[in-house]
Design a protein around this motif. Structure first.
Motif, short mmCIF file in Angstrom:
data_model
loop_
_atom_site.label_atom_id
_atom_site.label_comp_id
_atom_site.label_asym_id
_atom_site.label_seq_id
_atom_site.Cartn_x
_atom_site.Cartn_y
_atom_site.Cartn_z
N LEU A 15 -25.13 38.39 28.63
CA LEU A 15 -24.95 37.41 27.55
C LEU A 15 -25.08 35.98 28.06
CD1 LEU A 15 -21.98 39.14 25.68
CD2 LEU A 15 -24.34 38.90 24.84
N LEU A 18 -28.68 35.12 28.53
CA LEU A 18 -29.36 34.83 27.26
C LEU A 18 -28.82 33.58 26.59
CD1 LEU A 18 -29.66 38.46 25.88
CD2 LEU A 18 -31.45 37.05 26.92
N PRO A 22 -33.84 32.42 25.89
CA PRO A 22 -34.34 33.78 25.64
C PRO A 22 -35.03 34.30 26.90
CG PRO A 22 -34.96 32.31 23.86
CD PRO A 22 -34.41 31.45 24.97
N ILE A 60 -27.44 40.23 19.89
CA ILE A 60 -28.74 39.72 20.34
C ILE A 60 -29.81 40.22 19.38
CG2 ILE A 60 -28.05 39.63 22.78
CD1 ILE A 60 -29.77 42.18 23.22
N TYR A 75 -35.50 38.85 24.44
CA TYR A 75 -34.21 38.91 23.75
C TYR A 75 -33.60 37.53 23.69
CZ TYR A 75 -34.98 43.76 24.98
OH TYR A 75 -35.53 44.99 25.12
N ARG A 76 -32.83 37.29 22.63
CA ARG A 76 -32.09 36.03 22.50
C ARG A 76 -30.77 36.32 21.79
NH1 ARG A 76 -36.84 33.81 19.07
NH2 ARG A 76 -36.70 35.19 17.29
N LEU A 77 -29.80 35.44 22.02
CA LEU A 77 -28.52 35.56 21.35
C LEU A 77 -28.67 35.27 19.87
CD1 LEU A 77 -25.89 33.72 23.60
CD2 LEU A 77 -26.16 36.18 23.27
N GLY A 81 -23.61 36.60 18.37
CA GLY A 81 -23.48 36.78 19.81
C GLY A 81 -22.98 35.54 20.51
#
Length: 108
Positions: A15, A18, A22, A60, A75-77, A81
């Motif tokens: 986490l 991220l 990303p 995410i 992936y990104r928060l 998140g």
């Protein structure tokens, strides 16, 4: 919703990776190892299992990188998140303050 107190160190590091920007899977693996000074080396199975759980919990989201020739997944928060990560960081700060006070009292 994932219970905040049950966030493992590995998930916390994913986490935090991220939270900065990303990333695709390999970049997350590298960043986690760097943040932990080489102490945490995630296997791809562990990483993708954690990412799947975070996706399922809406912490995410996955997207296709525009500048990647193969349409690599990244992936990104999500806002959920980021909010939950901040709550976990705040919880850890409170616990660290409490621990410091308790340890200092014992040494006096």
């Amino acid at each position: 919703m994932m219970e905040l107190s049950l966030i493992s160190e590995s998930v916390l590091l994913i986490l935090l990776s991220l939270a900065e920007q990303p990333r695709h899977g390999y970049s997350i693996l590298q960043d986690v190892e760097k943040m932990s000074d080489g102490r945490v080396k995630l296997s791809t199975g562990t990483l993708y299992g954690a990412l799947r759980r975070l996706l399922d919990q809406d912490w995410i989201e996955q997207f296709e990188e525009e500048q990647s020739p193969r349409g690599r997944k990244a992936y990104r928060l999500t806002s959920t998140g980021r909010r939950n990560l901040q709550m976990e960081v705040d919880r850890m700060k409170r616990m660290t303050r409490l621990a410091s006070l308790r340890v200092a009292r014992k040494e006096s």
